[in-house]
Write a protein that holds these residues in place. Structure first.
Motif, PDB file in Angstrom:
ATOM      1  N   ARG A 186      16.845   4.773 -39.002  1.00 14.76           N
ATOM      2  CA  ARG A 186      16.981   6.647 -40.763  1.00 14.76           C
ATOM      3  C   ARG A 186      15.335   7.225 -39.509  1.00 14.76           C
ATOM      4  O   ARG A 186      14.683   8.275 -39.104  1.00 14.76           O
ATOM      5  N   VAL A 187      14.217   6.346 -40.138  1.00 17.34           N
ATOM      6  CA  VAL A 187      13.165   7.087 -39.784  1.00 17.34           C
ATOM      7  C   VAL A 187      12.846   7.137 -38.194  1.00 17.34           C
ATOM      8  O   VAL A 187      12.283   8.197 -38.481  1.00 17.34           O
ATOM      9  N   GLY A 188      13.115   6.234 -37.702  1.00 16.95           N
ATOM     10  CA  GLY A 188      12.615   6.317 -36.524  1.00 16.95           C
ATOM     11  C   GLY A 188      13.378   7.424 -35.368  1.00 16.95           C
ATOM     12  O   GLY A 188      11.806   7.621 -35.013  1.00 16.95           O
ATOM     13  N   SER A 189      14.798   7.353 -35.932  1.00 21.06           N
ATOM     14  CA  SER A 189      15.089   8.109 -34.946  1.00 21.06           C
ATOM     15  C   SER A 189      15.233  10.152 -36.473  1.00 21.06           C
ATOM     16  O   SER A 189      14.735  10.594 -34.757  1.00 21.06           O
ATOM     17  N   SER A 246      12.887  -2.389 -38.795  1.00 21.07           N
ATOM     18  CA  SER A 246      12.814  -2.825 -40.509  1.00 21.07           C
ATOM     19  C   SER A 246      12.360  -4.111 -40.487  1.00 21.07           C
ATOM     20  O   SER A 246      12.039  -4.830 -41.671  1.00 21.07           O
ATOM     21  N   GLY A 247      11.254  -4.117 -39.419  1.00 22.94           N
ATOM     22  CA  GLY A 247      10.457  -5.775 -40.019  1.00 22.94           C
ATOM     23  C   GLY A 247       8.774  -5.746 -40.194  1.00 22.94           C
ATOM     24  O   GLY A 247       8.624  -5.303 -38.808  1.00 22.94           O
ATOM     25  N   GLN A 274      -3.867   5.533 -28.293  1.00 24.20           N
ATOM     26  CA  GLN A 274      -4.794   6.060 -29.391  1.00 24.20           C
ATOM     27  C   GLN A 274      -5.059   6.633 -30.715  1.00 24.20           C
ATOM     28  O   GLN A 274      -5.642   6.248 -32.016  1.00 24.20           O
ATOM     29  N   HIS A 275      -3.418   7.106 -31.130  1.00 23.83           N
ATOM     30  CA  HIS A 275      -3.031   6.776 -32.861  1.00 23.83           C
ATOM     31  C   HIS A 275      -1.904   6.320 -32.867  1.00 23.83           C
ATOM     32  O   HIS A 275      -0.410   5.895 -31.971  1.00 23.83           O
ATOM     33  N   VAL A 276      -2.029   4.774 -33.517  1.00 25.47           N
ATOM     34  CA  VAL A 276      -1.289   3.540 -33.937  1.00 25.47           C
ATOM     35  C   VAL A 276      -0.937   3.756 -35.843  1.00 25.47           C
ATOM     36  O   VAL A 276      -1.374   3.673 -36.015  1.00 25.47           O
ATOM     37  N   VAL A 277       0.631   4.446 -35.358  1.00 27.29           N
ATOM     38  CA  VAL A 277       0.667   3.762 -36.927  1.00 27.29           C
ATOM     39  C   VAL A 277       1.864   3.241 -36.859  1.00 27.29           C
ATOM     40  O   VAL A 277       2.769   2.345 -35.976  1.00 27.29           O
ATOM     41  N   ALA A 278       1.829   1.827 -38.221  1.00 29.88           N
ATOM     42  CA  ALA A 278       2.680   0.835 -38.038  1.00 29.88           C
ATOM     43  C   ALA A 278       3.440   0.723 -39.919  1.00 29.88           C
ATOM     44  O   ALA A 278       2.223   1.022 -40.867  1.00 29.88           O
ATOM     45  N   ARG A 279       4.746   0.691 -40.422  1.00 33.86           N
ATOM     46  CA  ARG A 279       5.168   0.713 -41.065  1.00 33.86           C
ATOM     47  C   ARG A 279       5.471  -0.142 -42.132  1.00 33.86           C
ATOM     48  O   ARG A 279       5.884  -1.510 -41.761  1.00 33.86           O
ATOM     49  N   ILE A 280       4.527  -0.367 -42.744  1.00 29.15           N
ATOM     50  CA  ILE A 280       4.680  -1.469 -43.340  1.00 29.15           C
ATOM     51  C   ILE A 280       5.817  -1.838 -44.999  1.00 29.15           C
ATOM     52  O   ILE A 280       5.267  -0.363 -45.938  1.00 29.15           O
ATOM     53  N   TYR A 281       6.879  -2.612 -45.273  1.00 28.01           N
ATOM     54  CA  TYR A 281       7.270  -2.514 -46.521  1.00 28.01           C
ATOM     55  C   TYR A 281       6.306  -3.173 -46.963  1.00 28.01           C
ATOM     56  O   TYR A 281       6.742  -2.626 -48.979  1.00 28.01           O
TER      57      TYR A 281
END
Length: 221
Positions: free
Chosen positions: A10-13, A74-75, A93-100
């Motif tokens: 849902r977030v990625g799309s 999701s991982g 340059q711009h990187v974001v990693a989602r952490i649960y």
């Protein structure tokens, strides 16, 4: 700018669609080809089936020409590994990693991995982190309330005292990088062209920090 999004949930799309709507080229990676249906029939970007940390998959998604990368699967492990590959191997340059798991975020930060706890992480804020050049989040403590932000001093703040920027934004400067060297500033420090600040802020005032840096006329008395 070309942006690669790893994870088509849902977030990625939502991120991918929004980026395309505002004029960026987008490639989306997911190991489940059925996930791409969330993008809708009007999505014109690349859809790459594979693992987000696989070199060839990333190349197929155009990582070598990307200005930003979002790992929002999701991982946690996949997100972290993908983010490291994007930043360290391809120099994005711009990187974001989602952490649960917010308890793991501090460990990842100590490893030098750009990570963001999900509390309360929205699509709009992820987009802002990806696309903002002047202000970016670099660390967030495990509860998600207090964060460090990297600020590139904009033209309107050059020649003005740091105290003005702190008063206008509500943030507190932790350190300043000038000519590649870090130093502890004081309230009387005069900002120069090319300065980068690391400021401490709360989640509640992060929008205010962005606005203050990007609209310096609002900080004048």
């Amino acid at each position: 700018m070309h942006v690669v999004v790893m994870g088509c949930g849902r977030v990625g799309s939502a991120i991918a669609r929004r980026l395309e709507q505002i004029g960026h080229s987008v490639a989306v990676i997911d190991q489940d080809p059925e996930a791409f249906r969330r993008l809708g029939p009007d999505f014109g970007g690349r859809q790459v089936t594979g693992l987000g940390f696989d070199r060839q998959t990333l190349l197929d998604a155009g990582i070598d020409s990307a200005g930003a990368f979002a790992a929002v699967s999701s991982g946690d492990n996949s997100n972290i590994i993908s983010a490291r590959v994007a930043r360290e191997t391809f120099g994005v340059q711009h990187v974001v990693a989602r952490i649960y798991d917010s308890k793991r975020a501090e460990v990842f930060e100590r490893m030098g991995i750009p990570s963001v706890a999900t509390v309360p992480w929205t699509v709009n804020r992820l987009l802002r982190e990806l696309l903002s050049v002047k202000v970016s989040e670099i660390w967030r403590e495990p509860t998600g309330r207090v964060l460090l932000m990297r600020v590139t001093v904009t033209d309107g703040w050059v020649g003005r005292k740091l105290a003005e920027l702190e008063a206008a934004s509500g943030a507190r400067a932790a350190w300043l990088v000038r000519f590649g060297e870090a130093q502890l500033p004081t309230s009387s420090t005069v900002l120069q062209d090319g300065d980068q600040l690391v400021v401490a802020a709360t989640d509640e005032i992060s929008d205010r920090v962005h606005h203050t840096v990007e609209h310096p006329e609002g900080g004048r008395a």
